[in-house]
Design a protein around this motif. Structure first.
Motif, PDB file in Angstrom:
ATOM      1  N   VAL A 136     113.745  58.989  53.377  1.00  0.00           N
ATOM      2  CA  VAL A 136     113.540  60.345  52.871  1.00  0.00           C
ATOM      3  C   VAL A 136     112.091  60.551  52.445  1.00  0.00           C
ATOM      4  CG1 VAL A 136     114.145  61.959  51.028  1.00  0.00           C
ATOM      5  CG2 VAL A 136     115.946  60.681  52.194  1.00  0.00           C
ATOM      6  N   ARG A 137     111.527  59.562  51.724  1.00  0.00           N
ATOM      7  CA  ARG A 137     110.154  59.732  51.237  1.00  0.00           C
ATOM      8  C   ARG A 137     109.138  59.727  52.367  1.00  0.00           C
ATOM      9  NH1 ARG A 137     107.076  55.300  48.010  1.00  0.00           N
ATOM     10  NH2 ARG A 137     105.461  55.554  49.582  1.00  0.00           N
ATOM     11  N   SER A 138     109.494  59.177  53.531  1.00  0.00           N
ATOM     12  CA  SER A 138     108.549  59.122  54.640  1.00  0.00           C
ATOM     13  C   SER A 138     108.192  60.511  55.161  1.00  0.00           C
ATOM     14  CB  SER A 138     109.122  58.277  55.785  1.00  0.00           C
ATOM     15  OG  SER A 138     110.213  58.927  56.417  1.00  0.00           O
TER      16      SER A 138
ATOM     17  N   LEU B 245     118.418  57.974  63.834  1.00  0.00           N
ATOM     18  CA  LEU B 245     119.131  56.702  63.700  1.00  0.00           C
ATOM     19  C   LEU B 245     118.183  55.528  63.923  1.00  0.00           C
ATOM     20  CD1 LEU B 245     122.445  57.580  65.598  1.00  0.00           C
ATOM     21  CD2 LEU B 245     122.101  57.414  63.125  1.00  0.00           C
ATOM     22  N   TYR B 246     117.382  55.623  64.963  1.00  0.00           N
ATOM     23  CA  TYR B 246     116.440  54.543  65.270  1.00  0.00           C
ATOM     24  C   TYR B 246     115.320  54.484  64.231  1.00  0.00           C
ATOM     25  CZ  TYR B 246     113.194  51.605  67.875  1.00  0.00           C
ATOM     26  OH  TYR B 246     112.346  50.591  68.253  1.00  0.00           O
ATOM     27  N   ASP B 247     114.802  55.641  63.851  1.00  0.00           N
ATOM     28  CA  ASP B 247     113.711  55.670  62.878  1.00  0.00           C
ATOM     29  C   ASP B 247     114.165  55.150  61.522  1.00  0.00           C
ATOM     30  OD1 ASP B 247     112.178  56.750  64.864  1.00  0.00           O
ATOM     31  OD2 ASP B 247     112.212  58.795  64.087  1.00  0.00           O
TER      32      ASP B 247
ATOM     33  N   ARG C 148     110.082  54.602  59.140  1.00  0.00           N
ATOM     34  CA  ARG C 148     109.083  55.586  59.584  1.00  0.00           C
ATOM     35  C   ARG C 148     107.705  55.306  58.993  1.00  0.00           C
ATOM     36  NH1 ARG C 148     109.136  60.742  58.556  1.00  0.00           N
ATOM     37  NH2 ARG C 148     108.460  61.439  60.623  1.00  0.00           N
ATOM     38  N   GLU C 149     107.660  55.009  57.702  1.00  0.00           N
ATOM     39  CA  GLU C 149     106.368  54.803  57.053  1.00  0.00           C
ATOM     40  C   GLU C 149     105.908  53.360  57.267  1.00  0.00           C
ATOM     41  OE1 GLU C 149     104.255  55.850  52.736  1.00  0.00           O
ATOM     42  OE2 GLU C 149     106.417  56.061  53.003  1.00  0.00           O
ATOM     43  N   LEU C 150     104.665  53.205  57.661  1.00  0.00           N
ATOM     44  CA  LEU C 150     104.161  51.880  58.020  1.00  0.00           C
ATOM     45  C   LEU C 150     104.007  50.975  56.802  1.00  0.00           C
ATOM     46  CD1 LEU C 150     103.094  50.021  60.249  1.00  0.00           C
ATOM     47  CD2 LEU C 150     100.828  51.008  59.885  1.00  0.00           C
ATOM     48  N   ASN C 151     103.414  51.499  55.743  1.00  0.00           N
ATOM     49  CA  ASN C 151     103.166  50.696  54.539  1.00  0.00           C
ATOM     50  C   ASN C 151     103.597  51.477  53.295  1.00  0.00           C
ATOM     51  OD1 ASN C 151     101.655  48.334  55.756  1.00  0.00           O
ATOM     52  ND2 ASN C 151     100.321  50.009  56.398  1.00  0.00           N
ATOM     53  N   PRO C 152     104.894  51.640  53.078  1.00  0.00           N
ATOM     54  CA  PRO C 152     105.343  52.401  51.905  1.00  0.00           C
ATOM     55  C   PRO C 152     104.931  51.710  50.606  1.00  0.00           C
ATOM     56  CG  PRO C 152     107.198  51.256  52.919  1.00  0.00           C
ATOM     57  CD  PRO C 152     106.031  51.096  53.843  1.00  0.00           C
TER      58      PRO C 152
END
Length: 210
Positions: free
Chosen positions: A157-159, A177-179, A184-188
């Motif tokens: 959600v935060r991405s 589904l895949y994401d 999604r975010e590379l370096n959260p």
């Protein structure tokens, strides 16, 4: 960035080769891997301890939950979050990101492992019944799976509030589904606390060794 470059970047992120079997793997792994862990944990506590016994030993509802389990799990995670933030060891820079910046990472995992081992030795020396944790294996597994899913939902959600350059090319395919599975975010991060770096290397790996 011109429209052509934006279109190319969008196309690259959506055409990236998908791993783990694509959407099918992204659906099956989060479902069947936790179920397999629960099954093997239950089998290990059965009298025969054999995966070939039939019918398989299934836990009752009461065996799936113990209020002590999430307290132990969150306490362990909290301990290693504290050790992560301690000024121990060196700080190294990561690779150059798409926006030209480089993130910093504390290299103090071995210090965390040593401190954990000392704490466990102290608890054993004080006579704390750590053997009781074996009785909590199933509730601990359920708690860990629940925390993992809740944390994954939070990260997904935060991405959507992250800038485009902070998204992983392989995790921004447009397939939810895949994401969700890939991330999604590379370096959260929360401040300087790198969530992915912490979760990959700290509570789980040090927990296995301990």
């Amino acid at each position: 960035m011109g429209p052509n470059k934006k279109a190319l970047k969008h196309k690259l992120s959506h055409d990236t080769e998908r791993e783990f079997g694509g959407t099918l793997g992204a659906v099956c792994i989060p479902i069947f891997l936790p179920l397999t862990i629960l099954f093997l944990t239950c089998v290990s506590q059965s009298p025969k301890a054999s995966v070939f016994q039939w019918p398989p030993r299934l836990p009752s509802t009461d065996q799936l939950w113990d209020p002590l389990a999430p307290m132990v799990l969150l306490g362990w995670i909290g301990l290693h979050a504290f050790l992560y933030l301690m000024p121990l060891g060196k700080v190294s820079e990561g690779l150059v990101l798409r926006d030209g910046t480089r993130l910093k990472y504390p290299i103090n995992g071995f210090h965390g492992l040593c401190i954990s081992a000392v704490l466990l030795a102290v608890l054993l020396g004080l006579g704390v019944p750590l053997g009781y944790l074996f009785e909590l294996l199933v509730p601990l597994a359920v708690s860990a799976i629940s925390v993992s899913f809740l944390f994954s939902i939070y990260l997904y959600v935060r991405s959507f509030w992250a800038p485009s350059h902070a998204l992983a090319l392989g995790g921004d395919t447009g397939n939810p589904l895949y994401d969700f599975f890939i991330g999604r975010e590379l370096n959260p991060r929360i401040g300087n606390f790198d969530l992915k770096y912490f979760c990959e290397l700290r509570p789980g790996l040090i927990g296995w060794v301990s």
